[in-house]
Design a protein around this motif. Sequence first.
Motif, PDB file in Angstrom:
ATOM      1  N   LYS A  40       0.837  -1.216   0.000  1.00  0.00           N
ATOM      2  CA  LYS A  40       0.000   0.000   0.000  1.00  0.00           C
ATOM      3  C   LYS A  40       0.868   1.261   0.000  1.00  0.00           C
ATOM      4  O   LYS A  40       0.664   2.175  -0.797  1.00  0.00           O
ATOM      5  CB  LYS A  40      -0.916  -0.014   1.230  1.00  0.00           C
ATOM      6  CG  LYS A  40      -1.887   1.150   1.284  1.00  0.00           C
ATOM      7  CD  LYS A  40      -2.735   1.109   2.539  1.00  0.00           C
ATOM      8  CE  LYS A  40      -3.707   2.277   2.622  1.00  0.00           C
ATOM      9  NZ  LYS A  40      -3.109   3.594   2.312  1.00  0.00           N
ATOM     10  N   GLN A  41       1.858   1.272   0.896  1.00  0.00           N
ATOM     11  CA  GLN A  41       2.742   2.444   0.941  1.00  0.00           C
ATOM     12  C   GLN A  41       3.531   2.595  -0.351  1.00  0.00           C
ATOM     13  O   GLN A  41       3.719   3.711  -0.852  1.00  0.00           O
ATOM     14  CB  GLN A  41       3.710   2.329   2.134  1.00  0.00           C
ATOM     15  CG  GLN A  41       3.015   2.442   3.490  1.00  0.00           C
ATOM     16  CD  GLN A  41       4.002   2.425   4.653  1.00  0.00           C
ATOM     17  OE1 GLN A  41       5.098   2.968   4.560  1.00  0.00           O
ATOM     18  NE2 GLN A  41       3.593   1.789   5.747  1.00  0.00           N
ATOM     19  N   ILE A  42       3.982   1.454  -0.906  1.00  0.00           N
ATOM     20  CA  ILE A  42       4.741   1.490  -2.168  1.00  0.00           C
ATOM     21  C   ILE A  42       3.886   2.083  -3.284  1.00  0.00           C
ATOM     22  O   ILE A  42       4.336   2.934  -4.054  1.00  0.00           O
ATOM     23  CB  ILE A  42       5.179   0.053  -2.575  1.00  0.00           C
ATOM     24  CG1 ILE A  42       5.968  -0.618  -1.455  1.00  0.00           C
ATOM     25  CG2 ILE A  42       5.954   0.075  -3.880  1.00  0.00           C
ATOM     26  CD1 ILE A  42       7.382  -0.260  -1.358  1.00  0.00           C
ATOM     27  N   GLY A  43       2.634   1.618  -3.364  1.00  0.00           N
ATOM     28  CA  GLY A  43       1.731   2.118  -4.396  1.00  0.00           C
ATOM     29  C   GLY A  43       1.512   3.614  -4.268  1.00  0.00           C
ATOM     30  O   GLY A  43       1.535   4.342  -5.258  1.00  0.00           O
ATOM     31  N   ASP A  44       1.296   4.081  -3.034  1.00  0.00           N
ATOM     32  CA  ASP A  44       1.085   5.511  -2.806  1.00  0.00           C
ATOM     33  C   ASP A  44       2.306   6.314  -3.237  1.00  0.00           C
ATOM     34  O   ASP A  44       2.182   7.386  -3.835  1.00  0.00           O
ATOM     35  CB  ASP A  44       0.784   5.770  -1.322  1.00  0.00           C
ATOM     36  CG  ASP A  44      -0.628   5.293  -0.935  1.00  0.00           C
ATOM     37  OD1 ASP A  44      -1.434   5.058  -1.861  1.00  0.00           O
ATOM     38  OD2 ASP A  44      -0.900   5.149   0.269  1.00  0.00           O
ATOM     39  N   ILE A  45       3.492   5.800  -2.947  1.00  0.00           N
ATOM     40  CA  ILE A  45       4.709   6.517  -3.296  1.00  0.00           C
ATOM     41  C   ILE A  45       4.907   6.557  -4.819  1.00  0.00           C
ATOM     42  O   ILE A  45       5.109   7.617  -5.406  1.00  0.00           O
ATOM     43  CB  ILE A  45       5.933   5.866  -2.614  1.00  0.00           C
ATOM     44  CG1 ILE A  45       5.887   6.131  -1.105  1.00  0.00           C
ATOM     45  CG2 ILE A  45       7.235   6.383  -3.206  1.00  0.00           C
ATOM     46  CD1 ILE A  45       6.852   5.276  -0.286  1.00  0.00           C
ATOM     47  N   LEU A  46       4.817   5.382  -5.448  1.00  0.00           N
ATOM     48  CA  LEU A  46       5.109   5.309  -6.890  1.00  0.00           C
ATOM     49  C   LEU A  46       4.080   6.066  -7.723  1.00  0.00           C
ATOM     50  O   LEU A  46       4.432   6.807  -8.644  1.00  0.00           O
ATOM     51  CB  LEU A  46       5.165   3.849  -7.346  1.00  0.00           C
ATOM     52  CG  LEU A  46       6.314   3.003  -6.794  1.00  0.00           C
ATOM     53  CD1 LEU A  46       6.178   1.562  -7.262  1.00  0.00           C
ATOM     54  CD2 LEU A  46       7.666   3.575  -7.220  1.00  0.00           C
ATOM     55  N   PHE A  47       2.805   5.849  -7.414  1.00  0.00           N
ATOM     56  CA  PHE A  47       1.760   6.368  -8.298  1.00  0.00           C
ATOM     57  C   PHE A  47       1.079   7.615  -7.750  1.00  0.00           C
ATOM     58  O   PHE A  47       0.520   8.388  -8.510  1.00  0.00           O
ATOM     59  CB  PHE A  47       0.743   5.263  -8.585  1.00  0.00           C
ATOM     60  CG  PHE A  47       1.381   4.034  -9.184  1.00  0.00           C
ATOM     61  CD1 PHE A  47       1.981   4.095 -10.430  1.00  0.00           C
ATOM     62  CD2 PHE A  47       1.421   2.844  -8.479  1.00  0.00           C
ATOM     63  CE1 PHE A  47       2.587   2.971 -10.977  1.00  0.00           C
ATOM     64  CE2 PHE A  47       2.017   1.715  -9.024  1.00  0.00           C
ATOM     65  CZ  PHE A  47       2.611   1.781 -10.277  1.00  0.00           C
ATOM     66  N   GLY A  48       1.129   7.809  -6.424  1.00  0.00           N
ATOM     67  CA  GLY A  48       0.598   9.020  -5.833  1.00  0.00           C
ATOM     68  C   GLY A  48       1.630  10.133  -5.864  1.00  0.00           C
ATOM     69  O   GLY A  48       1.531  11.078  -6.636  1.00  0.00           O
ATOM     70  N   GLU A  49       2.678   9.971  -5.070  1.00  0.00           N
ATOM     71  CA  GLU A  49       3.698  11.022  -4.949  1.00  0.00           C
ATOM     72  C   GLU A  49       4.503  11.214  -6.222  1.00  0.00           C
ATOM     73  O   GLU A  49       4.738  12.335  -6.666  1.00  0.00           O
ATOM     74  CB  GLU A  49       4.650  10.695  -3.784  1.00  0.00           C
ATOM     75  CG  GLU A  49       3.958  10.687  -2.422  1.00  0.00           C
ATOM     76  CD  GLU A  49       4.892  10.237  -1.302  1.00  0.00           C
ATOM     77  OE1 GLU A  49       6.123  10.428  -1.457  1.00  0.00           O
ATOM     78  OE2 GLU A  49       4.387   9.703  -0.299  1.00  0.00           O
ATOM     79  N   MET A  50       4.978  10.095  -6.813  1.00  0.00           N
ATOM     80  CA  MET A  50       5.890  10.220  -7.958  1.00  0.00           C
ATOM     81  C   MET A  50       5.158  10.246  -9.294  1.00  0.00           C
ATOM     82  O   MET A  50       5.761  10.537 -10.323  1.00  0.00           O
ATOM     83  CB  MET A  50       6.917   9.077  -7.942  1.00  0.00           C
ATOM     84  CG  MET A  50       7.780   9.063  -6.670  1.00  0.00           C
ATOM     85  SD  MET A  50       8.840   7.593  -6.544  1.00  0.00           S
ATOM     86  CE  MET A  50       9.986   7.879  -7.883  1.00  0.00           C
ATOM     87  N   SER A  51       3.875   9.899  -9.276  1.00  0.00           N
ATOM     88  CA  SER A  51       3.055   9.914 -10.495  1.00  0.00           C
ATOM     89  C   SER A  51       3.681   9.143 -11.648  1.00  0.00           C
ATOM     90  O   SER A  51       3.662   9.594 -12.800  1.00  0.00           O
ATOM     91  CB  SER A  51       2.793  11.358 -10.947  1.00  0.00           C
ATOM     92  OG  SER A  51       2.173  12.079  -9.917  1.00  0.00           O
ATOM     93  N   LEU A  52       4.241   7.976 -11.344  1.00  0.00           N
ATOM     94  CA  LEU A  52       4.825   7.156 -12.409  1.00  0.00           C
ATOM     95  C   LEU A  52       3.707   6.620 -13.310  1.00  0.00           C
ATOM     96  O   LEU A  52       2.582   6.451 -12.850  1.00  0.00           O
ATOM     97  CB  LEU A  52       5.644   6.001 -11.812  1.00  0.00           C
ATOM     98  CG  LEU A  52       6.868   6.430 -10.987  1.00  0.00           C
ATOM     99  CD1 LEU A  52       7.700   5.215 -10.595  1.00  0.00           C
ATOM    100  CD2 LEU A  52       7.724   7.429 -11.752  1.00  0.00           C
ATOM    101  N   PRO A  53       4.028   6.372 -14.584  1.00  0.00           N
ATOM    102  CA  PRO A  53       2.991   5.970 -15.546  1.00  0.00           C
ATOM    103  C   PRO A  53       2.656   4.477 -15.457  1.00  0.00           C
ATOM    104  O   PRO A  53       3.401   3.705 -14.864  1.00  0.00           O
ATOM    105  CB  PRO A  53       3.661   6.268 -16.893  1.00  0.00           C
ATOM    106  CG  PRO A  53       5.123   6.074 -16.631  1.00  0.00           C
ATOM    107  CD  PRO A  53       5.356   6.492 -15.202  1.00  0.00           C
TER     108      PRO A  53
END
Length: 401
Positions: free
Chosen positions: A52-65
């Motif tokens: 969950k935290q990984i997902g938030d970081i990658l796609f929330g904070e970093m907005s990776l595609p």
Amino acid sequence: MPPVLAAMENAGIRIDPDQLHRLSHDFSMRMAEFEAEAQKLVGRPFNLGSPKQIGDILFGEMSLPGAKKTASGAWGTDASMLEELAAQGHALPRILLDWRQLSKLKGTYTDNLIQAVAPRTGRVHTSYALASTTTGRLSSNDPNLQNIPVRTEEGRKIRKAFVAEAGNVLISADYSQIELRLLAHIGDIPQLKQAFKEGLDIHAMTASEMFGVPVEGMPSDVRRRAKAINFGIIYGISAFGLANQLSIPREEAGAYINTYFERFPGIREYMDKTKALVREQGYVSTIFGRRVNIPDIRGLTPAHRQFAERAAINAPIQGAAADIIRRAMIRMPVALKDAGLSARMLLQVHDELVFEAPAAEAEAVCVLASRVMKHAAEPAVALTVPLEVEARAAANWDEAH
DNA sequence: TCGGCAAGCCAC
DNA sequence: AAACGTGGCTTGCCGA
């Protein structure tokens, strides 16, 4: 423990605890380094074990595609996703992949196997469930010794810790491509049967047949694709599944499957026949008569029905392989005894048997185990393809395998 | 504290 | 959409 049970206790297998202790420490140190790197990149501490935290970081904070949601709506962060992001040049996903690998190996294997050593014997004694799978396979638990790592170099360090007693060797004997051989027999596929009779490289032959590429000097990627297709066939292939496995567009996967069916029409016939049969009778059977129940397939939604159909296609193949190795296992103790060998059968891993024997018996056990396994279908079933067995002795499981 | 679910990953 | 078959096991997370 009652005496009768004590007498029946399985032999267990020796692991080298010192080796695993060293490995555990090594994994811990390296995980700490990855963790520090990851947290430096993110700029704050976080739990690398929390998807969950990984997902938030990658796609929330970093907005990776390329974000995808799991069934429950969370961001997906599985290995294939992280691999894609890493290939695009992002640093964090690669660190997470490396951390996860070590975390898995340490948490599931290294530390647990040390714990699992029985004080009384100094060995690890798994339990086998004889009737817990739908297809007739055994399953292994507490600890599961049927999923010891083998694919990666790091993983094989764990396998190397499975060792023979001093003066003994471990012997691993495994069926070579038994499920594809059974598919060739059950589906009566002339090219496949011929290839197995001639001892050809079956994946290269498939690739050659499908893509018109000569086996000599075949690019490894071409063979790899054919291999994925062969496995897919055994699993009741779908374009979606194959596309996912090969990371290619669904249309391309669909084209591969069409080509495959054109070249091996008997396989499509087997699949169609199996689907009709399971619809009609609610079960499928192995060539030894084992029934695999798949009831009420008509009442299912289309997606569920297709799932059940794939299971029905796979079950006679996987189940026949399970039948064959069971027959070999039943015959093995008597065969060893009659040959004057003191070798003991320790483990079963679906298409592999592991033995421990005095070093002087190594060659004789390889020969005998191979012979029993190769002929285990007989006399109940006369296979129209040969079964091949590879057997090797070494001081540890990795080198014997 | 416990059990169950979700996500993920190891094997054949 | 149970999105290629069969399993077991871990951690994180949440509610009883």
